[in-house]
Design a protein around this motif. Structure first.
Motif, mmCIF file in Angstrom:
data_model
loop_
_atom_site.group_PDB
_atom_site.id
_atom_site.type_symbol
_atom_site.label_atom_id
_atom_site.label_comp_id
_atom_site.label_asym_id
_atom_site.label_seq_id
_atom_site.Cartn_x
_atom_site.Cartn_y
_atom_site.Cartn_z
ATOM 1 N N GLU A 1 0.828 -1.210 0.000
ATOM 2 C CA GLU A 1 0.000 0.000 0.000
ATOM 3 C C GLU A 1 0.866 1.266 0.000
ATOM 4 O O GLU A 1 0.541 2.233 -0.679
ATOM 5 C CB GLU A 1 -0.955 -0.002 1.199
ATOM 6 C CG GLU A 1 -2.082 -0.989 1.038
ATOM 7 C CD GLU A 1 -2.967 -1.116 2.268
ATOM 8 O OE1 GLU A 1 -2.519 -0.753 3.394
ATOM 9 O OE2 GLU A 1 -4.112 -1.571 2.117
ATOM 10 N N ARG A 2 1.977 1.241 0.744
ATOM 11 C CA ARG A 2 2.891 2.395 0.759
ATOM 12 C C ARG A 2 3.507 2.653 -0.614
ATOM 13 O O ARG A 2 3.880 3.773 -0.930
ATOM 14 C CB ARG A 2 4.012 2.185 1.789
ATOM 15 C CG ARG A 2 3.624 2.546 3.212
ATOM 16 C CD ARG A 2 4.837 2.677 4.127
ATOM 17 N NE ARG A 2 5.750 1.546 4.097
ATOM 18 C CZ ARG A 2 5.633 0.442 4.841
ATOM 19 N NH1 ARG A 2 4.611 0.315 5.679
ATOM 20 N NH2 ARG A 2 6.512 -0.524 4.757
ATOM 21 N N PHE B 1 1.828 2.225 -3.325
ATOM 22 C CA PHE B 1 0.675 2.521 -4.186
ATOM 23 C C PHE B 1 0.380 1.406 -5.200
ATOM 24 O O PHE B 1 -0.049 1.663 -6.324
ATOM 25 C CB PHE B 1 0.847 3.876 -4.899
ATOM 26 C CG PHE B 1 1.035 5.008 -3.941
ATOM 27 C CD1 PHE B 1 -0.041 5.491 -3.203
ATOM 28 C CD2 PHE B 1 2.296 5.549 -3.721
ATOM 29 C CE1 PHE B 1 0.128 6.520 -2.295
ATOM 30 C CE2 PHE B 1 2.472 6.583 -2.813
ATOM 31 C CZ PHE B 1 1.385 7.070 -2.101
#
Length: 192
Positions: free
Chosen positions: A58-59, A61
């Protein structure tokens, strides 16, 4: 007996397919989840993804879909997924499905999900007909008594199949069903 084996998460399947009750079992998330439509029970046969794995992606993207076990994305994000698995020291693998990228514990395949589903239905694997078309179908097709690839299957899937239909996709499945009813495949010797 009819069993659906899919790489999809259950919620995605239910949003795109209106008749899950046609099946006696649904093996979802590429083997990590077994769903019984009669009782609407869900059995996870593997653990949830490590939070650090999901957070890392998630970091970066990476577009993700996270199920009971599966962490899914699309090409070309397999590089970030593989790097996160490596960096976190996870015993996970990446499975492809025609542009889809699925990360799962290394011991989870469609075959590991199909085995307990068949056992619950008292159906031996050698009396099972499996049909597939993509990279994530190899393991479960090898365990079936008759492995079938539809015409649009990847060449590697056709290579391990006992039968390749002349029709693609759903038409190929209809061709298979008609052939089974007609007894067309009773003399086919499995390659497995």
């Amino acid at each position: 007996r009819l069993v659906l084996v899919t790489g999809r998460e259950l919620t995605d399947l239910f949003n795109t397919f209106e008749h899950p009750d046609l099946f006696e079992r649904i093996v979802a998330e590429n083997g990590a989840v077994i769903y019984d439509p009669a009782t609407q029970s869900v059995e996870s046969i593997s653990s949830a993804p490590p939070p650090a794995f999901v957070e890392t992606l998630e970091r970066q993207f990476v577009p993700l879909s996270v199920g009971h076990t599966i962490v899914a994305t699309v090409e070309p994000y397999e590089h970030q997924v593989l790097a996160a698995i490596h960096d976190l020291g996870l015993e996970w693998h990446v499975i492809f499905n025609k542009g889809s990228v699925m990360a799962l514990p290394s011991d989870v395949t469609k075959a590991t999900g199909l085995a307990p589903a068949l056992a619950a239905l008292h159906v031996p694997p050698d009396r099972t007909v499996g049909v597939g078309d993509a990279e994530n179908d190899h393991a479960f097709l090898r365990m079936c008594g008759l492995a079938v690839a539809v015409d649009n299957a990847l060449p590697a899937v056709k290579t391990i199949a006992d039968v390749v239909t002349t029709e693609a996709r759903g038409a190929g499945v209809r061709e298979l069903i008609d052939g089974l009813i007609a007894g067309k495949f009773e003399t086919v010797v499995s390659r497995h």
